[in-house]
Design a protein around this motif. Structure first.
Motif, PDB file in Angstrom:
ATOM      1  N   ARG A 206       0.832  -1.197   0.000  1.00  0.00           N
ATOM      2  CA  ARG A 206       0.000   0.000   0.000  1.00  0.00           C
ATOM      3  C   ARG A 206       0.874   1.257   0.000  1.00  0.00           C
ATOM      4  O   ARG A 206       0.568   2.242  -0.680  1.00  0.00           O
ATOM      5  CB  ARG A 206      -0.919   0.000   1.231  1.00  0.00           C
ATOM      6  CG  ARG A 206      -1.897   1.164   1.204  1.00  0.00           C
ATOM      7  CD  ARG A 206      -2.738   1.251   2.444  1.00  0.00           C
ATOM      8  NE  ARG A 206      -3.579   2.442   2.359  1.00  0.00           N
ATOM      9  CZ  ARG A 206      -3.931   3.168   3.396  1.00  0.00           C
ATOM     10  NH1 ARG A 206      -3.539   2.845   4.608  1.00  0.00           N
ATOM     11  NH2 ARG A 206      -4.690   4.231   3.227  1.00  0.00           N
ATOM     12  N   LEU A 207       1.975   1.217   0.733  1.00  0.00           N
ATOM     13  CA  LEU A 207       2.888   2.356   0.774  1.00  0.00           C
ATOM     14  C   LEU A 207       3.528   2.595  -0.591  1.00  0.00           C
ATOM     15  O   LEU A 207       3.680   3.746  -1.030  1.00  0.00           O
ATOM     16  CB  LEU A 207       3.967   2.105   1.827  1.00  0.00           C
ATOM     17  CG  LEU A 207       4.828   3.299   2.247  1.00  0.00           C
ATOM     18  CD1 LEU A 207       3.973   4.478   2.687  1.00  0.00           C
ATOM     19  CD2 LEU A 207       5.782   2.885   3.358  1.00  0.00           C
ATOM     20  N   TYR A 434      -1.204  16.384   1.708  1.00  0.00           N
ATOM     21  CA  TYR A 434      -1.972  16.312   2.948  1.00  0.00           C
ATOM     22  C   TYR A 434      -2.663  14.950   3.072  1.00  0.00           C
ATOM     23  O   TYR A 434      -2.685  14.340   4.148  1.00  0.00           O
ATOM     24  CB  TYR A 434      -2.998  17.443   2.981  1.00  0.00           C
ATOM     25  CG  TYR A 434      -3.961  17.390   4.151  1.00  0.00           C
ATOM     26  CD1 TYR A 434      -3.536  17.710   5.435  1.00  0.00           C
ATOM     27  CD2 TYR A 434      -5.286  17.015   3.965  1.00  0.00           C
ATOM     28  CE1 TYR A 434      -4.417  17.648   6.511  1.00  0.00           C
ATOM     29  CE2 TYR A 434      -6.175  16.960   5.035  1.00  0.00           C
ATOM     30  CZ  TYR A 434      -5.739  17.282   6.301  1.00  0.00           C
ATOM     31  OH  TYR A 434      -6.609  17.220   7.359  1.00  0.00           O
ATOM     32  N   THR A 435      -3.217  14.457   1.968  1.00  0.00           N
ATOM     33  CA  THR A 435      -3.896  13.160   1.969  1.00  0.00           C
ATOM     34  C   THR A 435      -2.907  12.032   2.252  1.00  0.00           C
ATOM     35  O   THR A 435      -3.237  11.073   2.963  1.00  0.00           O
ATOM     36  CB  THR A 435      -4.602  12.920   0.620  1.00  0.00           C
ATOM     37  OG1 THR A 435      -5.489  14.014   0.351  1.00  0.00           O
ATOM     38  CG2 THR A 435      -5.396  11.630   0.635  1.00  0.00           C
ATOM     39  N   SER A 442       2.651   9.368   8.686  1.00  0.00           N
ATOM     40  CA  SER A 442       4.108   9.374   8.757  1.00  0.00           C
ATOM     41  C   SER A 442       4.657  10.598   8.025  1.00  0.00           C
ATOM     42  O   SER A 442       4.414  10.767   6.818  1.00  0.00           O
ATOM     43  CB  SER A 442       4.682   8.099   8.140  1.00  0.00           C
ATOM     44  OG  SER A 442       6.078   8.205   7.945  1.00  0.00           O
ATOM     45  N   ILE A 443       5.400  11.434   8.741  1.00  0.00           N
ATOM     46  CA  ILE A 443       6.049  12.584   8.106  1.00  0.00           C
ATOM     47  C   ILE A 443       7.140  12.100   7.154  1.00  0.00           C
ATOM     48  O   ILE A 443       7.324  12.659   6.067  1.00  0.00           O
ATOM     49  CB  ILE A 443       6.632  13.526   9.179  1.00  0.00           C
ATOM     50  CG1 ILE A 443       5.513  14.142  10.020  1.00  0.00           C
ATOM     51  CG2 ILE A 443       7.480  14.616   8.542  1.00  0.00           C
ATOM     52  CD1 ILE A 443       6.003  15.023  11.153  1.00  0.00           C
ATOM     53  N   LYS A 444       7.859  11.039   7.577  1.00  0.00           N
ATOM     54  CA  LYS A 444       8.959  10.532   6.751  1.00  0.00           C
ATOM     55  C   LYS A 444       8.477  10.094   5.375  1.00  0.00           C
ATOM     56  O   LYS A 444       9.023  10.519   4.345  1.00  0.00           O
ATOM     57  CB  LYS A 444       9.633   9.350   7.457  1.00  0.00           C
ATOM     58  CG  LYS A 444      10.795   8.750   6.662  1.00  0.00           C
ATOM     59  CD  LYS A 444      11.375   7.525   7.340  1.00  0.00           C
ATOM     60  CE  LYS A 444      10.487   6.305   7.131  1.00  0.00           C
ATOM     61  NZ  LYS A 444      11.130   5.045   7.618  1.00  0.00           N
ATOM     62  N   VAL A 448       9.121  11.575   1.563  1.00  0.00           N
ATOM     63  CA  VAL A 448       9.630  10.728   0.474  1.00  0.00           C
ATOM     64  C   VAL A 448       8.719  10.801  -0.741  1.00  0.00           C
ATOM     65  O   VAL A 448       9.177  10.978  -1.884  1.00  0.00           O
ATOM     66  CB  VAL A 448       9.766   9.267   0.944  1.00  0.00           C
ATOM     67  CG1 VAL A 448      10.051   8.341  -0.244  1.00  0.00           C
ATOM     68  CG2 VAL A 448      10.868   9.132   1.981  1.00  0.00           C
ATOM     69  N   ALA A 449       7.412  10.686  -0.519  1.00  0.00           N
ATOM     70  CA  ALA A 449       6.447  10.729  -1.625  1.00  0.00           C
ATOM     71  C   ALA A 449       6.438  12.097  -2.309  1.00  0.00           C
ATOM     72  O   ALA A 449       6.115  12.191  -3.498  1.00  0.00           O
ATOM     73  CB  ALA A 449       5.045  10.390  -1.113  1.00  0.00           C
TER      74      ALA A 449
END
Length: 472
Positions: A206-207, A434-435, A442-444, A448-449
């Protein structure tokens, strides 16, 4: 079995009945009958079921075949996108006339009549209001068309067949087969595509789907792709081929985005997101008539309006920033002009320019305002006649007039090609960022995204620019 054993079982049953009560036996009997009914329904095939099963099987042999599956899939997606783009033109023009052509002058006249200071007038009306108006006019019609059609395909039962066709490719790239569905949703809106990844059970896969969804061209980027392709790509071929060349260039960019999605998914699955590819039983549901009114409600309320509202919330401050940097001066230069001059050198290395880079920085909240911002900044820095003033975003009805302003700003075919590439490979909009955070917590991974596509965009445009200058 001995008599003593039978007596022991009977005594145990009576003890349970005394302790639990008759309800236990009633529920047990109901469960047995329910299971028996389900088995019977799945085993006994009536004439109606036979006809439907045969029809479904015949359709599946075509839409999931190795020969016809992918062409049909791309054809359906192309038709949906074409209907979205073409169908959105008229309502977008109506909204633009209403919000920008009619209501904006009314607000300006009202501000003059009440004696509003020029800076407050510009900040609120030319900055905040115009950005929100652009987002609504450009974003609402495509979403209101794409999401219902997408949901209708889902209800009809075709989307699981898309996942079936792409399952092998996603598995090879270390991703989940259901990512095919989230990818398709991303063509309408990346924020909606990120939310759609909830259908993937594996957290790792999913990530991967969340990080790579930005490679699907959302509806905010299609107008930029089409406009630039029409002006520059269509101009390098004979007139009778210009439309085909422009369309081919835009479709090529979309397919390139799918390629980068597979490539990035594979790279992530081999490095920071290592793991086994999960298997899943993909049930192909029977084809059925879509539930029209439920589809309209679901797509408009649960998807279109919610995503639009988030985009509006982020577009308002973006409009304010655009107006401020164009009207606040450092010495004899506005902040916008100073920033553009500072970015021009880096932009040249990428085959772009400072105007484009600044436009993408201030337009992070909404891709829909990139072209209006580019036009406004080009007029601001070149001094050519056009627009309605510093910080006032605008878009021209004529493609030729738009081409004139861009070419006056120094645009070449290389600029156009690399803008189309950078439009594909750049950070997600604020709504999507934001979504992503809301979905990953996760801020990390949100960073990255957000940063990964920008780095890829810089690398690809740099390589294209250097190769282009060597060849030409």
């Amino acid at each position: 079995m001995s008599n003593n054993s039978v007596e022991n079982i009977i005594n145990l049953s009576n003890d349970l009945r005394w302790k639990i009560g008759d309800d236990f036996h009633d529920h047990l009997a109901e469960g047995i009958y329910a299971d028996a009914s389900e088995i019977a329904n799945s085993s006994v095939i009536t004439d109606d079921k036979k006809k439907r099963f045969r029809l479904d099987s015949k359709i599946d042999k075509i839409v999931t075949s190795r020969v016809w599956g992918f062409p049909i899939m791309f054809l359906i997606l192309s038709v949906v996108l074409w209907l979205t783009i073409v169908g959105a033109n008229y309502p977008s023009a109506l909204l633009s006339d209403l919000l920008l052509g009619n209501f904006h002058p009314i607000l300006k006249s009202l501000s003059v009549s009440i004696g509003m200071p020029w800076w407050l007038d510009g900040f609120l009306i030319d900055g905040v209001y115009l950005a929100v108006a652009w987002v609504i006019a450009v974003m609402l019609p495509p979403m209101a068309i794409f999401f219902p059609m997408f949901t209708l395909l889902e209800d009809f039962g075709y989307l699981p067949r898309v996942a079936f066709n792409l399952d092998y490719l996603f598995k090879k790239s270390g991703a989940h087969g259901k990512q095919a569905l989230t990818m398709s949703m991303g063509f309408g809106c990346n924020a909606a595509g990120v939310v759609a990844t909830r259908i993937i059970d594996s957290p790792r896969e999913r990530l991967i789907a969340i990080i790579t969804n930005n490679f699907s061209l959302c509806n905010g980027r299609w107008p930029t792709q089409i406009l630039i392709a029409t002006i520059f790509i269509g101009a390098v071929v004979p007139n009778w081929l210009s439309g085909f060349a422009s369309l081919s260039a835009v479709i090529g960019i979309a397919i390139l985005g799918i390629f980068f999605m597979f490539l990035t998914s594979w790279a992530l699955s081999k490095t920071v997101l290592k793991g086994e590819v999960s298997t899943f039983n993909l049930e192909l549901p029977p084809y059925r008539p879509p539930r029209f009114w439920k589809t309209i409600y679901t797509s408009l309320i649960d998807r279109t309006l919610i995503v639009l509202w988030r985009a509006v919330l982020f577009a308002a401050p973006a409009g304010a920033v655009i107006w401020l940097i164009s009207n606040i001066y450092i010495g004899n230069e506005s902040i916008a002009s100073w920033t553009i001059n500072s970015l021009d050198g880096f932009g040249f290395l990428l085959g772009l320019n400072g105007v484009i880079l600044l436009a993408y920085i201030v337009a992070i909240p909404a891709n829909e305002i990139v072209i209006p911002t580019i036009l406004m900044l080009t007029v601001l820095t070149t001094g050519i006649v056009g627009g309605a003033g510093a910080g006032v975003m605008f878009e021209l009805d004529s493609v030729n007039e738009t081409a004139t302003i861009l070419k006056t700003g120094g645009w070449t075919l290389l600029t156009a090609v690399n803008l189309m590439l950078f439009s594909l490979l750049h950070n997600p909009c604020s709504t999507t960022i934001y979504t992503i955070y809301k979905e990953t917590k996760s801020i990390k991974w949100t960073i990255v995204a957000s940063i990964l596509p920008v780095i890829m965009g810089f690398v690809i445009t740099f390589l294209v620019a250097q190769i282009w200058r060597i060849i030409f």
